[in-house]
Structure formats: C-alpha cells, structure tokens
Design an enzyme around this catalytic site. Structure first.
Site, PDB file in Angstrom:
ATOM      1  N   GLY A 197       6.748   1.771   3.463  1.00  0.00           N
ATOM      2  CA  GLY A 197       8.125   1.709   2.860  1.00  0.00           C
ATOM      3  C   GLY A 197       7.803   1.107   1.287  1.00  0.00           C
ATOM      4  N   SER A 198       6.760   1.706   0.675  1.00  0.00           N
ATOM      5  CA  SER A 198       6.764   1.327  -0.550  1.00  0.00           C
ATOM      6  C   SER A 198       7.729   1.947  -1.539  1.00  0.00           C
ATOM      7  CB  SER A 198       5.252   1.754  -0.883  1.00  0.00           C
ATOM      8  OG  SER A 198       5.086   2.201  -2.348  1.00  0.00           O
ATOM      9  N   SER A 199       8.220   3.272  -1.382  1.00  0.00           N
ATOM     10  CA  SER A 199       8.990   3.956  -2.273  1.00  0.00           C
ATOM     11  C   SER A 199      10.458   3.561  -2.053  1.00  0.00           C
ATOM     12  CB  SER A 199       9.144   5.550  -1.944  1.00  0.00           C
ATOM     13  OG  SER A 199       9.546   5.652  -0.552  1.00  0.00           O
ATOM     14  N   ALA A 200      10.654   2.869  -0.707  1.00  0.00           N
ATOM     15  CA  ALA A 200      11.957   2.277  -0.707  1.00  0.00           C
ATOM     16  C   ALA A 200      12.133   1.013  -1.179  1.00  0.00           C
ATOM     17  CB  ALA A 200      12.334   2.212   1.054  1.00  0.00           C
ATOM     18  N   ALA A 201      10.923   0.112  -1.010  1.00  0.00           N
ATOM     19  CA  ALA A 201      10.980  -1.005  -1.797  1.00  0.00           C
ATOM     20  C   ALA A 201      11.333  -0.928  -3.291  1.00  0.00           C
ATOM     21  CB  ALA A 201       9.796  -1.918  -1.290  1.00  0.00           C
ATOM     22  N   ASP A 226      13.574   1.923   6.396  1.00  0.00           N
ATOM     23  CA  ASP A 226      12.700   1.516   5.130  1.00  0.00           C
ATOM     24  C   ASP A 226      13.772   0.880   4.382  1.00  0.00           C
ATOM     25  OD1 ASP A 226      10.518   2.766   6.345  1.00  0.00           O
ATOM     26  OD2 ASP A 226       9.818   3.870   4.633  1.00  0.00           O
ATOM     27  N   PRO A 275       0.940  -1.056  -0.054  1.00  0.00           N
ATOM     28  CA  PRO A 275       0.055   0.080  -0.001  1.00  0.00           C
ATOM     29  C   PRO A 275       0.848   1.428   0.368  1.00  0.00           C
ATOM     30  CG  PRO A 275      -0.834  -1.438   1.766  1.00  0.00           C
ATOM     31  CD  PRO A 275       0.485  -1.933   1.263  1.00  0.00           C
ATOM     32  N   GLY A 323       2.969   4.453   5.181  1.00  0.00           N
ATOM     33  CA  GLY A 323       4.024   4.209   6.060  1.00  0.00           C
ATOM     34  C   GLY A 323       4.747   2.573   5.988  1.00  0.00           C
TER      35      GLY A 323
HETATM   36  C1  MEV Z   1       6.547   7.093  10.594  1.00  0.00           C
HETATM   37  O1  MEV Z   1       6.237   5.925   9.576  1.00  0.00           O
HETATM   38  C2  MEV Z   1       7.095   6.686  11.593  1.00  0.00           C
HETATM   39  C3  MEV Z   1       7.497   8.100  12.702  1.00  0.00           C
HETATM   40  O2  MEV Z   1       8.161   7.533  13.920  1.00  0.00           O
HETATM   41  C4  MEV Z   1       8.388   9.115  11.922  1.00  0.00           C
HETATM   42  C5  MEV Z   1       9.653   8.758  11.900  1.00  0.00           C
HETATM   43  O3  MEV Z   1      10.459   7.797  12.455  1.00  0.00           O
HETATM   44  O4  MEV Z   1      10.433   9.397  10.841  1.00  0.00           O
HETATM   45  C6  MEV Z   1       6.367   8.458  12.990  1.00  0.00           C
END
Ligand code: MEV
Length: 319
Positions: A98-102, A143, A92, A96
């Site tokens: 990590g799609s862009s990193a993957a 990520d 997705p 959060g």
């Molecule tokens: C976001 O996926 C994670 C946070 O801890 C931000 C960060 O670590 O940069 C909220």
C-alpha cells in the site's frame, strides 16, 4: 510554516485472492510510514527517493495519482499553488504494502494542514481514493482505508469493519520481501483461470478460506494468537493450492516457522512480493536471524492504530 503528516502502509493478514470472489479478508495498517512535509513554494510535489515529480509551474507531472490529489483539493478547497511538498517513504514499493495509497493519504493530509484546513479523515479517504482509481483499475479501497484510519479491518464486498480489540504489544509481524517483482493483475488472472478450470474443487477451497477468515477474526477478538498463527499457516496452504506460492516463498515461510513464528504465509498477490510471520517478541531475534541467512532484510512491525496524522517537522525534532 511547515506541515508534516505520516500515513501507514499495510499488510493483508488473511484472505487475499479469495477476496476477489467476494470472500472476507483481514488487513492491518503497520508501523511503516510515508511521510510528507509541505512548506511554501510554487506548486511542487517531489520525492527523489520514489522518483516522483509534479511541478505545476512547468507542467511536469510524472505521477498522475498525486496530480489527481492536487486537482481534487483545488476543486474542493481552492488549494493554491503555493506549496512545496517532499515525500519520503519506508514502505517497500510494488510489494502489496500500500505504498502508493500511503503516499496519497499523507500528501492529502499534509496539503490540507498547510492550507489551514482541518484534515478530516473522511475527506482524506475520499481524495486518496481518487488517486487509487488512477493507479489501479478497480481499487478495493483496502489500502487507502487502512492508511487513513489505521488498525485491523475486515473487508467484505466493499464494507469495512474495524476490529475493536487492541493488538497486544508482545505479538509483532515480521515481513520479508522476497524482492521478486510480479504483476498482481497477471497472478489474479491465473488464479481465476484455475478457478474456472476446476470450479468444483476451487469453490470449496474458497468456502474454506471464508470460514478461515471468520475463525481468525474470533481468534483476534479473543486474543488467541497461537490459533491465529495456525490459521495463517492453513491460509498459506490454501494460497499454495490456488497456485501463488513458489520455491523461494516456501523457503521464507519455512524459515519463519522453524525459527518459532506462530504462523507464516504469503501476503498479497504471491509468486513474489512479501511473506509475513506472526511472531511473539521473544522469538523475534531467531526469526530475524533466519531471514537474514536467506540474504533478505526483515522488517519487524506493529499494528498502527491511528492511521494518518500530523508528524513533527524533522528539522526541529526527531521522529
Ligand atoms: C493483492 O495485494 C491482493 C489480491 O487479493 C488482489 C486484490 O484483492 O485486488 C491478490
């Protein structure tokens, strides 16, 4: 010749937000992948699905991170503009995970393989981190590290340590994407404001979060997943107290708990994005059912232990 690579996405198991002030966090690579296949072409990288295009022959570039990957590989290995890379991803986006990193990790790996260069993981990590620097102002490296190496890792002040114990097959992670988009930067800024306003109270919450992560690490290392689940519940409580939960996220967390999850929490920045549940395989059907009743599509994942790797060309085999 066609070279295909896959690289996993990730979830934060514990410690998000607190990590911003130097506390430890635990992340895990999970079995959802970005997949890149490279064949002969004229310097093109594209994904219709992600709306992404780099066409070096016409100087069309709508993804500066991947352009950075190509530039870096040209500088280091003399990568020629003789490739056509296509990207698909099951991760997705903007949640959060990590799609862009993957995507950057799998593209780097596949382009190197196509060019006949053995894709050393250290190189893949370095090149993908360059892309992460384009996408994020100050990337932690979590990520692209998890996507490159896989596994479960503890992250603290720029240092990553892999958790040695293998994750058991009968405990999975169920992910529910709330579908609510929010800017990580603004949620982080709000949390930091609350920290400044109530620093005496907040500093103690942060200390508790740090203890909690250390305790959780022991639980993973000793295979005590009931305890890990309870610690995830406590971590969720701390995330609520710093102001990143919401009615919708609470309803997802409670649906998972009521259906028998060992623990459930927000994962990532909060206010939207995803909720994760730690679930024994016997309880997966009831957890999945409950999430569907909320109108959401659950994803059931395992830990990916390997990180980026070659994948079969889907034209010749499945998988
Ligand atoms: C976001 O996926 C994670 C946070 O801890 C931000 C960060 O670590 O940069 C909220």
């Amino acid at each position: 010749m066609m070279a295909c690579s896959i690289a996993p996405g990730k979830v934060i198991l514990l410690g998000e937000h607190f990590v911003v002030k130097g506390m430890p966090a635990i992340g895990a690579a999970v079995t959802l992948y970005a997949r890149v296949c490279v064949s002969s072409g004229q310097g093109r990288v594209e994904s219709r699905q992600l709306g992404l295009l780099l066409d070096l022959s016409s100087n069309t570039v709508n993804d500066k991170g991947l352009y950075r990957v190509v530039e870096e590989l040209a500088g280091r290995f003399g990568l020629k503009r003789d490739f056509h890379a296509t990207i698909d991803s099951e991760i997705p986006i903007s949640s959060g995970m990590g799609s862009s990193a993957a995507v950057a990790v799998s593209t780097t790996h596949a382009l190197l393989s196509f060019a006949g260069v053995e894709p050393d993981k250290k190189v893949v990590w370095e090149v993908s981190f360059e892309a992460e620097k384009v996408y994020h102002v100050r990337p932690s490296g979590v990520d692209n590290t998890l996507s490159t190496y896989g596994g479960v890792m503890v992250y603290e002040r720029g240092v990553f340590n892999r958790v040695k114990r293998r994750w058991p097959d009968d405990v999975v992670i169920v992910i529910a994407d709330s579908g609510i988009k929010r800017s990580t930067g603004s949620v982080v800024a709000d949390v930091l404001n609350r920290y400044d306003k109530y620093s005496n109270v907040m500093s103690r919450i942060y200390e508790a979060a740090s203890e909690l992560v250390r305790d959780a690490l022991k639980s993973i290392e000793t295979g005590d997943f009931a305890r890990l689940g309870e610690l995830m519940d406590i971590n969720h409580g701390l995330l609520s107290s710093i102001g990143v939960s919401s009615r919708v996220l609470e309803s997802i967390v409670w649906a998972m708990r009521e259906a028998g999850a060992l623990g459930a929490k927000i994962s990532g920045a909060g206010r939207g994005g995803i909720v994760i549940g730690l679930v024994e395989t016997s309880k997966v059907p009831s957890v999945v059912e409950k999430i569907k009743l909320l109108g959401l599509t659950p994803l059931v994942v395992q830990i990916d232990d390997e990180g980026v790797r070659r994948a079969p060309d889907s034209r010749t085999s499945q998988g």
